[in-house]
Scaffold this active site. Structure first.
Site, PDB file in Angstrom:
ATOM      1  N   ARG A 129     -43.243   1.980  12.038  1.00  0.00           N
ATOM      2  CA  ARG A 129     -43.498   3.385  11.694  1.00  0.00           C
ATOM      3  C   ARG A 129     -42.246   4.222  11.915  1.00  0.00           C
ATOM      4  O   ARG A 129     -42.036   5.222  11.235  1.00  0.00           O
ATOM      5  CB  ARG A 129     -44.629   3.948  12.564  1.00  0.00           C
ATOM      6  N   ARG A 165     -53.562  15.091  21.921  1.00  0.00           N
ATOM      7  CA  ARG A 165     -52.752  15.636  20.816  1.00  0.00           C
ATOM      8  C   ARG A 165     -53.509  16.748  20.054  1.00  0.00           C
ATOM      9  O   ARG A 165     -53.724  16.670  18.853  1.00  0.00           O
ATOM     10  CB  ARG A 165     -52.319  14.547  19.851  1.00  0.00           C
ATOM     11  N   ASP A 180     -39.772  11.002  24.083  1.00  0.00           N
ATOM     12  CA  ASP A 180     -39.685   9.830  23.195  1.00  0.00           C
ATOM     13  C   ASP A 180     -38.665   8.810  23.688  1.00  0.00           C
ATOM     14  O   ASP A 180     -38.549   7.734  23.099  1.00  0.00           O
ATOM     15  CB  ASP A 180     -39.326  10.256  21.764  1.00  0.00           C
ATOM     16  N   VAL A 217     -44.936  15.740  29.303  1.00  0.00           N
ATOM     17  CA  VAL A 217     -45.328  16.236  27.982  1.00  0.00           C
ATOM     18  C   VAL A 217     -46.674  15.685  27.529  1.00  0.00           C
ATOM     19  O   VAL A 217     -47.546  16.419  27.067  1.00  0.00           O
ATOM     20  CB  VAL A 217     -44.239  15.902  26.929  1.00  0.00           C
ATOM     21  N   CYS A 219     -54.469   9.886  19.979  1.00  0.00           N
ATOM     22  CA  CYS A 219     -53.725   8.622  19.766  1.00  0.00           C
ATOM     23  C   CYS A 219     -53.501   8.014  21.146  1.00  0.00           C
ATOM     24  O   CYS A 219     -53.936   8.548  22.163  1.00  0.00           O
ATOM     25  CB  CYS A 219     -52.424   8.881  19.026  1.00  0.00           C
ATOM     26  N   LYS A 221     -36.709  10.307  11.718  1.00  0.00           N
ATOM     27  CA  LYS A 221     -38.114  10.300  11.279  1.00  0.00           C
ATOM     28  C   LYS A 221     -38.727  11.692  11.460  1.00  0.00           C
ATOM     29  O   LYS A 221     -39.374  12.221  10.560  1.00  0.00           O
ATOM     30  CB  LYS A 221     -38.910   9.297  12.106  1.00  0.00           C
ATOM     31  N   ASN A 222     -38.508  12.289  12.626  1.00  0.00           N
ATOM     32  CA  ASN A 222     -39.200  13.533  12.959  1.00  0.00           C
ATOM     33  C   ASN A 222     -38.591  14.772  12.316  1.00  0.00           C
ATOM     34  O   ASN A 222     -39.108  15.868  12.489  1.00  0.00           O
ATOM     35  CB  ASN A 222     -39.311  13.690  14.483  1.00  0.00           C
ATOM     36  N   ARG A 239     -50.670  11.131  12.376  1.00  0.00           N
ATOM     37  CA  ARG A 239     -50.984  12.474  12.879  1.00  0.00           C
ATOM     38  C   ARG A 239     -50.100  13.525  12.241  1.00  0.00           C
ATOM     39  O   ARG A 239     -50.493  14.671  12.060  1.00  0.00           O
ATOM     40  CB  ARG A 239     -50.782  12.554  14.388  1.00  0.00           C
TER      41      ARG A 239
END
Ligand code: EPZ
Length: 426
Positions: free
Chosen positions: A399, A123, A307, A329, A118, A22-23, A94
């Site tokens: 998502r 962020r 993550d 983070v 979020c 995804k990223n 975002r």
């Protein structure tokens, strides 16, 4: 609203294939704005965030021909009809901020709604904006919109005071069409940044050092079309490996590069897993043993990925021992701890530290997803809890995970998507 109903107790075993990341997919879709020629993408995951990004690109005037079943899409931004990314779309994702750099570099102007905070933190995007200003852009923020203008960006040396993944990606994309050379210091080293650079170089960009802390971009007048295969999703891979470890099973995950998640693999070995890696697969075997507690400190790549924090908290919740988790983070990434406690987990959160005392057994219960990776942690806990766990608001999961329940069922888990609460779970 869909829910996931999980009956705990199955030991995962078998093989699945990882989807595209995804990223990586999100910035790579956005980089198509830099060229007037078609960019053809393969191994594109079928995710809500990918569909949202494709909608955003169409709003900007790009042509997007997607074939989700074939995991491909071709984006052609030969004519852009506006330089405004609307609030309605940006507020749902975002990562829409990733059109800012390419749009500004390609058309000389960009108006992007300021992404709000979020569930996991404020962020901010201040580093994105500072970097564009350093490249000669005039950037203002008013009425909830970022407004950036520049006839042509100028190459510069820019030191990012915090490692930011999308900040590095935005500035790297903007620099590809700048006059002169840009050097980005303290750049994010995530594999997704390197994958974006590979795609941009295939389009004619001149980027070196992507994947290291210093990225150098030699500006060129224009980029041409290309074809790019998105790299495997290391967070999806890590999520399934942790699920196998928690259920004391044995799984093999195909189509994955080694080196994408070494910090995660080392932690799984500390938990007692036997890991073997081939050119295109990772296998994990617990030999039926209960995982041991592990300590986690999240950090930018190649450190332990934030993550994966929720997934490891779920594993520590049923592991043998006490695990300490430090989230370095994001400032509010423990929402899943409260939901895991509903399943009987023994977790004490103090600031950015969570102390997790492993329990032999969790108890199934209704819980609520709060953000993408927190939801994954709840699914994993449901796999080992007794009776049934019902997870609400699973649009968060959709998502970032492709066909999640299908893949878990392929590994023997009892997971189904329901729209109402069946008798057995009431
Ligand atoms: C990316 O988010 C990922 N999203 C996130 O994945 C991931 O958790 C995060 O990187 C960290 O690895 C995408 O790639 C689309 P950051 P990003 O900018 O880029 C601070 C998921 O679940 N910061 O690296 O938004 C920020 O507050 C998502 O897939 C500034 O201060 O994260 C944070 O503390 C969640 N100013 C830290 O840097 C800035 O201008 C790292 O954030 C930018 C960031």
């Amino acid at each position: 609203m869909d829910k996931l109903l999980i009956e705990g107790g199955a030991r995962l075993s078998g093989e699945i294939t990882a989807s595209g990341a995804k990223n990586a997919a999100l910035p790579i879709l956005c980089c198509a704005l830099l060229s007037g020629e078609p960019l053809r993408l393969t191994n594109l995951p079928q995710l809500q965030d990918v569909r949202t990004t494709q909608r955003l690109l169409r709003e900007l005037g790009a042509q997007v021909d997607a074939d989700p079943d074939a995991a491909t899409a071709t984006v052609c931004a030969s004519t852009l009809t506006t330089h405004t990314a609307p609030y309605e779309l940006v507020k749902t994702m975002r990562a829409s901020i990733l059109v800012l750099g390419p749009l500004l570099a390609r058309s000389g102007e960009a108006r992007v709604s300021l992404p709000g905070g979020c569930a996991i933190g404020a962020r901010p995007v201040d580093i994105h904006l500072e970097g564009l200003r350093a490249m000669g852009a005039e950037v203002t923020v008013e009425g909830g919109f970022i407004h950036a203008r520049a006839l042509r960006l100028r190459g510069t040396r820019f030191v990012m005071d915090t490692v930011t993944v999308t900040g590095t990606e935005n500035l790297m994309m903007a620099a590809t069409l700048a006059e002169g050379t840009t050097v980005l210091e303290n750049a994010a080293r995530e594999p997704e940044v390197a994958d974006l650079a590979r795609c941009l170089n295939a389009m004619g960009a001149r980027i070196s050092g992507a994947g290291t802390a210093t990225v150098t971009v030699e500006g060129v007048p224009a980029l041409h079309g290309a074809e790019h295969r998105v790299l495997p999703d290391r967070i999806e891979i890590g999520t399934f490996l942790v699920a196998a470890a928690m259920t004391r099973g044995s799984v093999t995950i195909h189509a994955t590069g080694s080196g994408l998640l070494d910090a995660v693999l080392r932690k799984l070995e500390r938990a007692g897993a036997r890991i073997s890696c081939g050119d295109d697969h990772i296998a994990l075997d617990m030999d039926g043993a209960r995982p041991k507690s592990v300590d986690i400190h999240t950090a930018p790549f190649p450190g332990f990925p934030t993550d994966m924090q929720a997934q490891f908290m779920a594993m520590d919740a049923v592991a043998d021992g006490v695990g300490t988790i430090v989230e370095n983070v994001f400032e509010n990434r423990y929402m899943h701890a409260l939901e895991l406690q509903r399943l009987g987990a023994d977790i004490r959160v103090e600031g950015n530290t969570a102390i997790v005392r492993g329990r032999e057994q969790l108890q199934g219960a209704p819980v609520m997803a709060t953000d993408l990776r927190a939801s994954a942690g709840l699914v994993l806990a449901g796999l080992v809890a007794d009776r049934h766990t019902l997870i609400d608001r699973i649009y968060h999961l959709d998502r970032g995970y492709e066909r999640l329940e299908e893949k878990f069922r392929d590994l023997g888990a009892h997971v189904q998507r329901v729209t109402r609460i069946p008798q057995e779970a009431a």
